[in-house]
Design an enzyme around this catalytic site. Structure first.
Site, PDB file in Angstrom:
ATOM      1  N   GLU A 281       0.866  -1.187   0.000  1.00 57.11           N
ATOM      2  CA  GLU A 281       0.000   0.000   0.000  1.00 57.11           C
ATOM      3  C   GLU A 281       0.900   1.233   0.000  1.00 57.11           C
ATOM      4  O   GLU A 281       2.110   1.134   0.224  1.00 57.11           O
ATOM      5  CB  GLU A 281      -0.932  -0.005   1.228  1.00 57.11           C
ATOM      6  CG  GLU A 281      -2.042  -1.049   1.108  1.00 57.11           C
ATOM      7  CD  GLU A 281      -3.043  -1.055   2.251  1.00 57.11           C
ATOM      8  OE1 GLU A 281      -4.176  -1.436   2.000  1.00 57.11           O
ATOM      9  OE2 GLU A 281      -2.678  -0.706   3.385  1.00 57.11           O
TER      10      GLU A 281
ATOM     11  N   ARG B  93      -0.880   8.931   8.823  1.00 57.25           N
ATOM     12  CA  ARG B  93      -0.800   7.496   9.139  1.00 57.25           C
ATOM     13  C   ARG B  93      -0.385   6.682   7.914  1.00 57.25           C
ATOM     14  O   ARG B  93      -0.916   6.863   6.820  1.00 57.25           O
ATOM     15  CB  ARG B  93      -2.151   7.006   9.622  1.00 57.25           C
ATOM     16  CG  ARG B  93      -2.204   5.520   9.905  1.00 57.25           C
ATOM     17  CD  ARG B  93      -3.577   5.144  10.396  1.00 57.25           C
ATOM     18  NE  ARG B  93      -4.557   5.316   9.356  1.00 57.25           N
ATOM     19  CZ  ARG B  93      -5.009   4.334   8.576  1.00 57.25           C
ATOM     20  NH1 ARG B  93      -4.571   3.106   8.727  1.00 57.25           N
ATOM     21  NH2 ARG B  93      -5.916   4.583   7.654  1.00 57.25           N
TER      22      ARG B  93
ATOM     23  N   HIS C 138     -11.186   9.757   6.570  1.00 50.58           N
ATOM     24  CA  HIS C 138     -11.023   8.321   6.747  1.00 50.58           C
ATOM     25  C   HIS C 138     -10.482   7.946   8.124  1.00 50.58           C
ATOM     26  O   HIS C 138     -10.897   6.958   8.712  1.00 50.58           O
ATOM     27  CB  HIS C 138     -10.062   7.832   5.664  1.00 50.58           C
ATOM     28  CG  HIS C 138      -9.789   6.356   5.678  1.00 50.58           C
ATOM     29  ND1 HIS C 138     -10.779   5.436   5.480  1.00 50.58           N
ATOM     30  CD2 HIS C 138      -8.638   5.654   5.853  1.00 50.58           C
ATOM     31  CE1 HIS C 138     -10.253   4.210   5.524  1.00 50.58           C
ATOM     32  NE2 HIS C 138      -8.959   4.318   5.774  1.00 50.58           N
TER      33      HIS C 138
ATOM     34  N   HIS D 137      -8.867   9.618   2.844  1.00 48.44           N
ATOM     35  CA  HIS D 137      -8.511   8.489   1.977  1.00 48.44           C
ATOM     36  C   HIS D 137      -8.708   8.952   0.541  1.00 48.44           C
ATOM     37  O   HIS D 137      -9.736   9.541   0.207  1.00 48.44           O
ATOM     38  CB  HIS D 137      -9.402   7.290   2.283  1.00 48.44           C
ATOM     39  CG  HIS D 137      -8.870   6.004   1.721  1.00 48.44           C
ATOM     40  ND1 HIS D 137      -8.843   5.750   0.370  1.00 48.44           N
ATOM     41  CD2 HIS D 137      -8.328   4.920   2.317  1.00 48.44           C
ATOM     42  CE1 HIS D 137      -8.310   4.551   0.168  1.00 48.44           C
ATOM     43  NE2 HIS D 137      -7.974   4.029   1.344  1.00 48.44           N
TER      44      HIS D 137
ATOM     45  N   ARG E 254      -0.623   8.640   1.433  1.00 56.49           N
ATOM     46  CA  ARG E 254      -2.006   9.092   1.272  1.00 56.49           C
ATOM     47  C   ARG E 254      -2.194  10.596   1.237  1.00 56.49           C
ATOM     48  O   ARG E 254      -3.039  11.101   0.517  1.00 56.49           O
ATOM     49  CB  ARG E 254      -2.828   8.568   2.444  1.00 56.49           C
ATOM     50  CG  ARG E 254      -3.367   7.259   2.127  1.00 56.49           C
ATOM     51  CD  ARG E 254      -4.362   6.838   3.129  1.00 56.49           C
ATOM     52  NE  ARG E 254      -4.459   5.406   2.927  1.00 56.49           N
ATOM     53  CZ  ARG E 254      -4.977   4.565   3.763  1.00 56.49           C
ATOM     54  NH1 ARG E 254      -5.472   5.013   4.898  1.00 56.49           N
ATOM     55  NH2 ARG E 254      -5.024   3.291   3.490  1.00 56.49           N
TER      56      ARG E 254
HETATM   57  C1  SIN Z   1      -7.647   0.635   2.621  1.00 53.15           C
HETATM   58  O1  SIN Z   1      -7.953  -0.535   2.407  1.00 53.15           O
HETATM   59  O2  SIN Z   1      -7.342   1.417   1.742  1.00 53.15           O
HETATM   60  C2  SIN Z   1      -7.699   1.128   4.027  1.00 53.15           C
HETATM   61  C3  SIN Z   1      -6.564   0.656   4.806  1.00 53.15           C
HETATM   62  C4  SIN Z   1      -6.231   1.651   5.867  1.00 53.15           C
HETATM   63  O3  SIN Z   1      -6.917   2.659   6.019  1.00 53.15           O
HETATM   64  O4  SIN Z   1      -5.224   1.458   6.539  1.00 53.15           O
END
Ligand code: SIN
Length: 534
Positions: free
Chosen positions: A114, A373, A338, A231, A277
């Site tokens: 991610e 985060r 988010h 998000h 993010r």
């Molecule tokens: C996501 O699946 O994008 C959310 C994961 C997160 O907020 O850590």
């Protein structure tokens, strides 16, 4: 009619941190869990991505810690970062022990990527990791004789003595519409975040910042609330306002494209779609504002349908129900509130400034997240805090209570007949103010305007609260106005741009702000006021 409940340990909230802490504590203590609605209505159940942990040969704790600190723009608490990240393996092992089924490749856990992670380190269960964790923990908690779970009971305010020793709280039973005095030797707030304060959010309705509001009114220090994480990819659809399109799609190669067909992320950051993010959400916001786009699009249609169905079954199904076949077309997305990176200041064991009061999970601020985060570090923080908090409480010699706390007395207030209009109007207005003036992009003028507008709503809500019978909606509104003020105050204090807090008037990061923001309610009359209401 008012009633009393007595418990050794009280946990407010039934997400991952509340449930896991209860299960661990119940080995030696009696635990009461209060859930303000149904136990399934929590952010944990909605978490899609997974849980970050450095557990494969290509990775190590040092790299995970470095990524966390870099993403947190150097205001993380490095001690908390290390303490939490080191326990990645232990927390995954514990979740597996309690029935969580992570996706595997032979004997090893599969791990995805991610934004902001330099390694594949997110353990997951398809695209509904949170639901899998929550279902497993809830089953375990429900079968434990030392755990009592009560639904539809919402905390109103903490009760304590003049030295802020927490003695329990007043809680509103939404079914009998009465107030309960809950006496507890130890109180743990595990109430989740505050993203519902914003007009657009990926969170369930329950994320109204209750724990932060309660703790602030009680006198705890609240840290870093200006850092609200947006998000980048919430589904943009008239019939589905809060559905998350998981970051793991970008981890598996999905690309962002604007309505003019331009793949724009490389214009903003060489890491493209896998930039942290804060960077991706801001890039989308700029694209949308500069070009008057209503949304941008995420494209994973170049992957085979078989792969998409296996890896993202829930996202595929949900989008298809709304007429979008993600194996053939792009997904309309916008950024949405988010995650609350700040919260009640605690250590990793959840200890607050106030004796006998703990806070764990998203409601707490341990310093892990800093100014932004790192994706999937939250389920990790929640589980490590739950484990550490239970260890700390199990070591404590909990004193027996002697005195009975006062019952709630609302004999002097009137029924809230015009309540619904006031609540729904103020609720909508407040969320719009936060979205427009305290959102992804801020300026001093916007923040000051937000303060003025919030102050009008604040007086109205407070006046109403003190003169009318309470309801769950009114209590939530009272909490969100308090937390909206805290977020705005914290944003005004931070005269720089860092991570998730971007103020156009101070576009650079400044050394003098290389620390968390701290806010504390200094009104000495709070407990007196509470007692006069009670
Ligand atoms: C996501 O699946 O994008 C959310 C994961 C997160 O907020 O850590």
């Amino acid at each position: 009619m008012s009633t009393r409940l007595n418990t050794e340990v009280l946990i407010v909230g039934s997400g991952i941190s509340g449930l896991l802490c209860a299960i661990e504590l119940a080995k030696s203590r009696k635990v009461l869990i209060l859930s303000k609605s149904h136990t399934d209505d929590c952010s944990t159940s909605w978490a899609q991505g997974g849980i970050a942990a450095a557990i494969n040969d290509q990775d190590d704790v040092k790299k995970h810690a470095e990524d966390t600190i870099l993403n947190g723009h150097y205001i993380c608490d490095n001690e908390s970062v290390l303490k939490i990240i080191k326990q990645g393996k232990d927390s995954i092992d514990l979740l597996i022990k309690y029935g969580v089924d992570f996706n595997k490749n032979g004997k090893n856990l599969k791990q995805t990527l991610e934004g902001g992670h330099s390694k594949r380190r997110i353990a997951y269960h398809n695209d509904n990791t949170g639901e899998e964790i929550h279902t497993s923990l809830l089953k375990k908690a429900k079968s434990n004789k030392n755990i009592t779970i009560k639904e539809n009971i919402m905390a109103i305010d903490l009760i304590g003595d003049k030295d802020k020793h927490c003695e329990g709280l007043y809680a509103y039973d939404d079914i009998s519409r009465s107030v309960i005095t809950v006496q507890a030797n130890i109180t743990i707030l595990a109430t989740g975040g505050a993203s519902k304060i914003y007009q657009y959010t990926t969170n369930p309705d329950t994320s109204t910042g209750d724990g932060v509001a309660l703790a602030y009114r009680f006198g705890c220090t609240i840290s870093n609330m200006e850092f609200i994480q947006f998000h980048p990819t919430c589904l943009y659809h008239s019939k589905e306002k809060s559905f998350l399109i998981s970051e793991s799609l970008r981890g598996e190669g999905a690309k962002l494209v604007n309505p003019d067909g331009e793949y724009f992320m490389n214009k903003y950051d060489i890491r493209g779609e896998l930039a942290p993010r804060d960077v991706v959400a801001r890039a989308i916001d700029i694209e949308m504002k500069n070009n008057s786009y209503k949304c941008v699009y995420l494209d994973i249609s170049f992957k085979s349908k078989g792969y998409i169905l296996k890896r993202f079954p829930n996202i595929y199904k949900k989008c298809l129900m709304l007429g979008i076949d993600i194996s053939k077309s792009t997904i309309p997305v916008v950024p949405a509130a988010h995650y609350t990176c700040g919260g009640i200041r605690t250590n990793v064991s959840g200890e607050t400034d106030c004796p006998n009061l703990f806070a764990i999970g998203e409601v707490a601020h341990t310093g892990l997240h800093g100014a932004n985060r790192l994706a999937s570090n939250s389920l990790l923080e929640c589980s490590v805090m739950a484990m550490e908090c239970s260890k700390m409480i199990n070591r404590k010699n909990i004193p027996l209570r002697e005195k009975a706390l006062p019952l709630w007395n609302d004999s002097y207030v009137t029924e809230g007949c015009d309540e619904n209009i006031l609540i729904s109007h103020n609720w909508a207005e407040l969320r719009k103010i936060m979205w427009n003036y305290v959102g992804i992009l801020r300026t001093d003028k916007m923040l000051n305007r937000a303060k003025e507008k919030l102050s009008v709503i604040n007086s109205e809500i407070n006046e109403f609260y003190h003169t009318h019978k309470i309801s769950k909606d009114l209590l939530e509104l009272r909490n969100i106005i308090d937390v909206a003020n805290i977020i705005t105050d914290a944003a005004i204090i931070r005269k720089e741009s860092r991570g998730l807090h971007y103020n156009k008037d101070y576009p650079v990061t400044k050394d003098e702000f290389n620390k968390p923001t701290e806010l504390k309610n200094t009104k000495k009359d709070f407990i007196m006021k509470l007692v006069s209401k009670a």
